[in-house]
Design an enzyme around this catalytic site. Sequence first.
Site, mmCIF file in Angstrom:
data_model
loop_
_atom_site.group_PDB
_atom_site.id
_atom_site.type_symbol
_atom_site.label_atom_id
_atom_site.label_comp_id
_atom_site.label_asym_id
_atom_site.label_seq_id
_atom_site.Cartn_x
_atom_site.Cartn_y
_atom_site.Cartn_z
ATOM 1 N N CYS A 91 0.831 -1.218 0.076
ATOM 2 C CA CYS A 91 -0.039 -0.054 -0.049
ATOM 3 C C CYS A 91 1.070 1.017 0.004
ATOM 4 O O CYS A 91 1.696 1.568 0.798
ATOM 5 C CB CYS A 91 -0.922 -0.014 1.183
ATOM 6 S SG CYS A 91 -1.957 1.496 1.243
ATOM 7 N N HIS A 93 0.050 4.715 0.212
ATOM 8 C CA HIS A 93 -0.181 5.647 0.936
ATOM 9 C C HIS A 93 0.088 5.350 2.405
ATOM 10 O O HIS A 93 0.753 5.974 3.120
ATOM 11 C CB HIS A 93 -1.762 6.272 0.828
ATOM 12 C CG HIS A 93 -2.553 5.469 1.895
ATOM 13 N ND1 HIS A 93 -3.328 4.321 1.374
ATOM 14 C CD2 HIS A 93 -2.963 5.535 3.065
ATOM 15 C CE1 HIS A 93 -3.847 3.990 2.334
ATOM 16 N NE2 HIS A 93 -3.776 4.725 3.368
ATOM 17 N N CYS A 254 -3.208 7.044 -4.460
ATOM 18 C CA CYS A 254 -3.069 5.789 -4.335
ATOM 19 C C CYS A 254 -1.815 5.474 -4.925
ATOM 20 O O CYS A 254 -1.479 5.369 -6.250
ATOM 21 C CB CYS A 254 -4.247 4.853 -5.139
ATOM 22 S SG CYS A 254 -4.380 3.349 -4.909
ATOM 23 N N GLY A 255 -0.971 4.933 -3.959
ATOM 24 C CA GLY A 255 0.565 4.778 -4.344
ATOM 25 C C GLY A 255 0.487 3.501 -5.454
ATOM 26 O O GLY A 255 1.235 3.811 -6.291
ATOM 27 N N THR A 256 0.270 2.372 -4.983
ATOM 28 C CA THR A 256 0.174 1.299 -5.753
ATOM 29 C C THR A 256 -0.563 1.637 -7.177
ATOM 30 O O THR A 256 -0.250 0.983 -8.276
ATOM 31 C CB THR A 256 -0.407 0.020 -5.194
ATOM 32 O OG1 THR A 256 -1.588 0.229 -4.677
ATOM 33 C CG2 THR A 256 0.664 -0.435 -3.980
HETATM 34 O O1 PYC Z 1 -1.975 4.110 -1.755
HETATM 35 O O2 PYC Z 1 -1.434 2.009 -2.605
HETATM 36 C C1 PYC Z 1 -2.246 2.806 -1.887
HETATM 37 C C2 PYC Z 1 -3.595 2.498 -1.686
HETATM 38 C C3 PYC Z 1 -4.149 1.167 -1.719
HETATM 39 C C4 PYC Z 1 -5.343 1.156 -1.325
HETATM 40 C C5 PYC Z 1 -5.817 2.486 -0.925
HETATM 41 N N1 PYC Z 1 -4.228 3.274 -1.009
#
Ligand code: PYC
Length: 333
Positions: A91, A93, A254-256
Site C-alpha cells: 500500500c 499511501h 493511491c501509491g500502488t
Molecule cells: O496507496 O497504494 C495505495 C492504496 C491502496 C489502497 C488504498 N491506498
Amino acid sequence: MRAKRYFSAVDSHTEGMPTRVITGGVGEIPGATMADKRLHFLRNLDHVRELLVNEPRGHSAMSGAILQPPTRPDADWGVLYIEVSGCLPMCGHGTIGVATVLVETGMVEVTEPVTEVRLDTPAGLVLAEVAVRGGHAESVTIRNVPSFAVDLDAVVAVPGLGEIRCDIAFGGNFYAITSLADLGIPFDKAEKGRMLDAGLAIMAAINGQRRPRHPLHAEIAGCKHVYLEAPGSDAAHSRHAMAIHPGWFDRSPCGTGTSARMAQLHARGQLGLNTDFVNESLIGTRFTGRLVDTARVGDRTAVIPTITGRAWITGTAQYLLDPTDPFPTGFTL
Ligand code: PYC
C-alpha cells in the site's frame, strides 16, 4: 476501564487517506516472511484487523498498518497493511504514512536532510526516503516493487454497462484502468454513487472473466481496485477516482495505483523513464511518480516506480476491547 485487548496506535493521513499505524498490542505474527505473516494473519487473526478498521473505531474507508520486527536483515521494520477490504500485499499511501510516523516518533534513527527507512512488506522490500527538516517529515519518496502491465485493451462484459474496455496493470496490487468518458459518467464528487457502482461492477466482471495473478507470487491475485480516469488526463498529469472493494474511494492518489498507471502508460509507449507523472485523487490531492528503472518479473518486462507524497500525524491513541463489548470485531453498515 477494563480491556481484554489493548492496542497502541499513531494515526496519520497521507494526502487525505488515513493510516492507523499500530505500534503495539498485536504481538509477533508467526511466519518466516512478511508474505507468510500476511497469510497467517488473514487465516487466524483477521478479527484484529476488523476490530481496528471497522466501526466504531474505524469507518468504511479505514486503512492502517501493523508494525512487526522485520523478517530480513536488510529491513528496519516489517509492515502488514490492514484495511476494510482485507490485507493488501502493498500500500503506497500506507507506506508513506508508516515512514512519516517512524521518523516523527523517533522509531528509526533520524538523519537530516534525508532519512532512509527500509520496509519489509508482503510484496517485497520497499525503500522510503524521508525528507526531514527540523525533525519534521516533509515528504516521503518510496521505491515501489516492480510494476507491469498485464493486459492492454482487455474487453470485459459488465452487467448493466455492456462491453467495457480497460487496461489491467500491477503496481503492488492489480488495477483495472478505464475511462469515465467511455462510461458516460462525469468526474464529479456528486456522481460518486454512479462511479462506485461502475467500478465495483467492472471489478466483479474482471475477477469472473480474467482474474489476474502475479507470475511469481501466486497468493497475490484478483482485482480489488478500479482506476476511473477523468477526461483530460494524460501521461504528465492524470486525475481519477479509485473505486475499491467492497465499496469506497481512495482519498489519496493511491501509491500502488499510481505505480500501475505508470506501468500502463509505459507499456503504451507514453511514459519514459525519469519523467515526472502527477496523479491526482478524487479530493484533489497529488502524488508525483517516476519510473526509475526497468526490471523483469517472470517473463514480463516491468518498471520500478517511485512515488512522492506527504503524510501528517493526526493523533496517538490506545484502542481497547472491553470484555463486555457486544461488537468485538466492530461492524460495517
Ligand atoms: O496507496 O497504494 C495505495 C492504496 C491502496 C489502497 C488504498 N491506498
